[in-house]
Design a protein around this motif. Structure first.
Motif, short mmCIF file in Angstrom:
data_model
loop_
_atom_site.label_atom_id
_atom_site.label_comp_id
_atom_site.label_asym_id
_atom_site.label_seq_id
_atom_site.Cartn_x
_atom_site.Cartn_y
_atom_site.Cartn_z
N THR A 44 0.83 -1.21 0.00
CA THR A 44 0.00 0.00 0.00
C THR A 44 0.86 1.26 0.00
O THR A 44 0.56 2.20 -0.73
CB THR A 44 -0.98 0.02 1.19
N HIS A 45 1.91 1.27 0.79
CA HIS A 45 2.75 2.47 0.94
C HIS A 45 3.46 2.85 -0.36
O HIS A 45 3.54 4.02 -0.70
CB HIS A 45 3.76 2.22 2.06
N TYR A 46 4.00 1.86 -1.07
CA TYR A 46 4.82 2.13 -2.24
C TYR A 46 4.09 1.99 -3.58
O TYR A 46 4.53 2.55 -4.58
CB TYR A 46 6.06 1.23 -2.25
N HIS A 66 10.64 11.40 0.76
CA HIS A 66 11.49 10.68 -0.18
C HIS A 66 12.64 10.00 0.56
O HIS A 66 12.98 10.38 1.68
CB HIS A 66 12.03 11.64 -1.24
N GLY A 67 13.21 9.01 -0.08
CA GLY A 67 14.39 8.35 0.45
C GLY A 67 14.13 7.66 1.77
O GLY A 67 13.08 7.06 1.99
N ALA A 74 7.09 4.11 6.48
CA ALA A 74 6.53 2.78 6.19
C ALA A 74 6.80 1.83 7.36
O ALA A 74 5.91 1.07 7.78
CB ALA A 74 7.11 2.22 4.90
N LEU A 75 8.00 1.88 7.91
CA LEU A 75 8.35 1.02 9.05
C LEU A 75 7.51 1.37 10.28
O LEU A 75 6.99 0.49 10.97
CB LEU A 75 9.84 1.14 9.37
N LEU A 76 7.34 2.65 10.52
CA LEU A 76 6.52 3.10 11.65
C LEU A 76 5.07 2.68 11.47
O LEU A 76 4.43 2.20 12.42
CB LEU A 76 6.63 4.62 11.79
N GLN A 137 16.22 12.73 6.20
CA GLN A 137 16.26 13.60 5.02
C GLN A 137 17.36 14.63 5.09
O GLN A 137 17.71 15.22 4.08
CB GLN A 137 14.93 14.32 4.86
N ARG A 138 17.86 14.88 6.26
CA ARG A 138 18.89 15.90 6.40
C ARG A 138 20.21 15.40 5.85
O ARG A 138 20.61 14.26 6.07
CB ARG A 138 19.06 16.29 7.87
#
Length: 141
Positions: A44-46, A66-67, A74-76, A137-138
């Motif tokens: 569902t997520h991807y 992203h990334g 998704a893991l959470l 993301q940083r």
């Protein structure tokens, strides 16, 4: 929430129609929920949620990460989904299994689990997890 349900209900129904005969009644509910959520959340997520966005022409939107941040969300979501679905199945299956068709069972399960996840659990969890999610993301200094 409606967008999530739009993606989750047909996905879990299809997964159970394909895998249910091999799983249901053969393995304990927590193991079945583990396998199904391990397949469902990435699917569902991807795949499904981006498809729902395109098919609804942006009427339904999901957060644009992203990334690594996208993967951490998704893991959470999986970490929330697995115990929630397990609990709902432990309550619903003894009542409906063998008495109702599979699409009706998944309808009941998703109508219980998706609002709890989307309106109760994730809104409380995401702000706390935000530093971990966005830390991905940083760019390194």
């Amino acid at each position: 929430m409606a967008g999530r349900w739009l993606g989750i209900y047909p996905s879990i129904t299809a997964l159970l129609l394909l895998l249910g005969p091999y799983l249901l009644g053969h393995y304990p509910t927590p193991l079945i929920a583990l396998l199904l959520t391990a397949l469902l959340v990435p699917l569902t997520h991807y795949v499904v949620f981006p498809l729902v966005e395109r098919l609804t022409r942006g009427w339904v939107r999901f957060p644009a990460l992203h990334g690594a941040a996208h993967h951490r969300v998704a893991l959470l979501v999986w970490a929330v989904t697995y115990p929630l679905i397990t609990a709902v199945l432990l309550v619903v299956l003894p009542v409906l299994a063998g008495r109702a068709p599979l699409p009706l069972i998944t309808l009941v399960v998703t109508l219980i689990a998706v609002p709890i996840q989307s309106l109760v659990i994730l809104p409380r969890l995401m702000p706390r997890a935000r530093p971990w999610i966005l830390g991905a993301q940083r760019s390194p200094a």
